[in-house]
Design an enzyme around this catalytic site. Structure first.
Site, PDB file in Angstrom:
ATOM      1  CG  ASP A 129      -2.012   0.994   1.163  1.00 27.52           C
ATOM      2  OD1 ASP A 129      -2.286   1.497   0.050  1.00 27.52           O
ATOM      3  OD2 ASP A 129      -2.610   1.301   2.208  1.00 27.52           O
ATOM      4  CG  ASN A 133       2.177   1.441  -5.012  1.00 34.09           C
ATOM      5  OD1 ASN A 133       2.993   1.242  -4.121  1.00 34.09           O
ATOM      6  ND2 ASN A 133       1.749   0.486  -5.814  1.00 34.09           N
ATOM      7  CD1 TRP A 174       7.465   6.551  -2.468  1.00 33.53           C
ATOM      8  CD2 TRP A 174       7.055   6.938  -4.631  1.00 33.53           C
ATOM      9  NE1 TRP A 174       8.679   6.611  -3.122  1.00 33.53           N
ATOM     10  CE2 TRP A 174       8.452   6.853  -4.447  1.00 33.53           C
ATOM     11  CE3 TRP A 174       6.562   7.179  -5.923  1.00 33.53           C
ATOM     12  CZ2 TRP A 174       9.371   6.998  -5.490  1.00 33.53           C
ATOM     13  CZ3 TRP A 174       7.466   7.336  -6.969  1.00 33.53           C
ATOM     14  CH2 TRP A 174       8.848   7.240  -6.743  1.00 33.53           C
ATOM     15  CG  HIS A 204       0.310   1.957  -9.237  1.00 34.93           C
ATOM     16  ND1 HIS A 204       0.024   1.589  -7.948  1.00 34.93           N
ATOM     17  CD2 HIS A 204      -0.759   2.684  -9.660  1.00 34.93           C
ATOM     18  CE1 HIS A 204      -1.169   2.055  -7.599  1.00 34.93           C
ATOM     19  NE2 HIS A 204      -1.657   2.731  -8.626  1.00 34.93           N
ATOM     20  CG  LEU A 230       9.447 -17.279  -3.696  1.00 38.41           C
ATOM     21  CD1 LEU A 230       9.207 -17.244  -2.189  1.00 38.41           C
ATOM     22  CD2 LEU A 230       9.917 -15.899  -4.175  1.00 38.41           C
ATOM     23  CD  GLU A 283       2.615 -13.395  15.477  1.00 38.69           C
ATOM     24  OE1 GLU A 283       2.675 -12.205  15.835  1.00 38.69           O
ATOM     25  OE2 GLU A 283       2.126 -14.295  16.178  1.00 38.69           O
TER      26      GLU A 283
HETATM   27  C1  FPP Z   1      -1.864   0.204  -3.318  1.00 38.18           C
HETATM   28  O1  FPP Z   1      -1.412   1.531  -3.328  1.00 38.18           O
HETATM   29  C2  FPP Z   1      -1.324  -0.531  -4.439  1.00 38.18           C
HETATM   30  C3  FPP Z   1      -2.053  -1.060  -5.447  1.00 38.18           C
HETATM   31  C4  FPP Z   1      -3.512  -0.942  -5.532  1.00 38.18           C
HETATM   32  C5  FPP Z   1      -1.417  -1.770  -6.560  1.00 38.18           C
HETATM   33  C6  FPP Z   1      -0.158  -2.505  -6.238  1.00 38.18           C
HETATM   34  C7  FPP Z   1       0.541  -2.714  -7.507  1.00 38.18           C
HETATM   35  C8  FPP Z   1       1.877  -2.702  -7.702  1.00 38.18           C
HETATM   36  C9  FPP Z   1       2.876  -2.622  -6.639  1.00 38.18           C
HETATM   37  C10 FPP Z   1       2.415  -2.760  -9.072  1.00 38.18           C
HETATM   38  C11 FPP Z   1       1.915  -3.905  -9.885  1.00 38.18           C
HETATM   39  C12 FPP Z   1       2.377  -5.173  -9.317  1.00 38.18           C
HETATM   40  C13 FPP Z   1       2.905  -6.167 -10.023  1.00 38.18           C
HETATM   41  C14 FPP Z   1       3.328  -7.394  -9.327  1.00 38.18           C
HETATM   42  C15 FPP Z   1       3.141  -6.088 -11.467  1.00 38.18           C
HETATM   43  P1  FPP Z   1      -2.483   2.701  -3.453  1.00 38.18           P
HETATM   44  O2  FPP Z   1      -2.584   3.048  -4.900  1.00 38.18           O
HETATM   45  O3  FPP Z   1      -3.742   2.294  -2.807  1.00 38.18           O
HETATM   46  O4  FPP Z   1      -1.759   3.834  -2.657  1.00 38.18           O
HETATM   47  P2  FPP Z   1      -2.479   4.992  -1.806  1.00 38.18           P
HETATM   48  O5  FPP Z   1      -3.207   4.309  -0.683  1.00 38.18           O
HETATM   49  O6  FPP Z   1      -1.341   5.818  -1.330  1.00 38.18           O
HETATM   50  O7  FPP Z   1      -3.386   5.731  -2.740  1.00 38.18           O
END
Ligand code: FPP
Length: 280
Positions: A35, A37, A40, A52, A146, A222
């Protein structure tokens, strides 16, 4: 082709991993809610998709570190069913990133003995992504290192309801009777049936929620929550989470003293006591 992760590993990182391994028992299955992205990216005046994209770098690093450490299972929450409600540009961007990841990473994962799996409602994903997933699974199905599972268009409640529907069908067809439905039998209908329950669940960006992730499976997991955003969560942060896990006492509903007694009354201790007593 892709690099061999053990050969390319830096010496100081090897030492860190050895030190970590000396501290306790590794979690066999680590599950991650990636969470933060969006935040950030917003903090850097960048579009959310840039977060992302940077998040994929963290994915690559944590997958490598898990494989090098000898962790058995890593499950990443990449896209929830609820995420389809996001603005279509962001959803499309995420699908493009996923497509790119599958196209460019699978050979390297395969060369490093990673078995690739997914959980979720795959039929909702774009056709080309579905095809890439199928071929990645086929290619890596005999790998023994893995197991990397991506949760894509996944939600815990969706999987539970799906399992209940299949159980109901099997009861109607006479394959099983209602009395046969035990916890084990129920688990076998979930998409996670080939995975052990997660030992450690990591959530980044400080939120204290499960967000519909592995609801049934995390009963005794955990939790480790860090304020770092996912794109900032790298190797050393991962090692910290494992170190924290190693310091915990997992009681599975029992008391501390019961666990101590169980340890000291293991069969070999018991027999040793009898042998010593007979010597007297
Ligand atoms: C949450 O951050 C993240 C997501 C909904 C997507 C996660 C995806 C990736 C890390 C990239 C794609 C993954 C792969 C394996 C190709 P958010 O967008 O909810 O962040 P925020 O809460 O700050 O808005």
């Amino acid at each position: 082709m892709g690099n061999n992760w053990l050969i390319e590993q830096k010496e100081d990182d090897k030492l860190k991993q050895e030190a970590l391994l000396g501290q306790g028992k590794l979690p066999h299955h680590v599950a991650v809610i990636m969470d933060g992205n969006g935040r950030w990216a917003t903090e850097r005046n960048l579009p959310r998709i840039a977060g992302h994209k940077e998040g994929i770098e963290s994915v690559r690093e944590i997958v490598k570190a898990s494989s090098q450490l000898g962790i058995g299972y890593l499950t990443l929450y990449a896209f929830s069913i609820e995420n389809w409600k996001r603005p279509s540009a962001e959803v499309q961007g995420l699908m493009l990133l996923l497509e790119h990841y599958l196209k460019t990473e699978i050979d390297e994962l395969h060369n490093n003995n990673v078995r690739f799996l997914t959980i979720g409602k795959l039929s909702s994903l774009p056709k080309n992504v579905q095809k890439l997933i199928k071929s990645a699974q086929e290619k890596t199905k005999n790998n023994k290192g893995l197991t990397l599972t991506l949760a894509l268009s996944y939600s815990g409640r969706w999987d539970i309801v799906r399992a209940v529907q299949m159980i109901a069908l099997d009861v109607r067809r006479g394959k099983i009777s209602p009395e046969d439905i035990s916890e084990e039998r129920f688990s076998s209908y979930l998409q996670t049936n080939s995975l052990p329950a997660p030992d450690l669940v990591i959530r980044t960006s400080g939120e204290m929620r499960l967000s519909n992730f592995l609801l049934w499976e995390v009963a005794y997991s955990e939790f480790y929550i860090t304020n770092k955003y996912w794109p900032d969560f790298r190797r050393d942060d991962f090692y910290n989470s494992i170190e924290s896990y190693m310091q915990r006492e997992r009681r599975f509903g029992k008391t501390s003293s019961q666990l101590r007694d169980e340890k000291s009354s293991s069969a070999s201790n018991y027999i040793q006591w009898v042998v010593n007593a007979l010597k007297k």
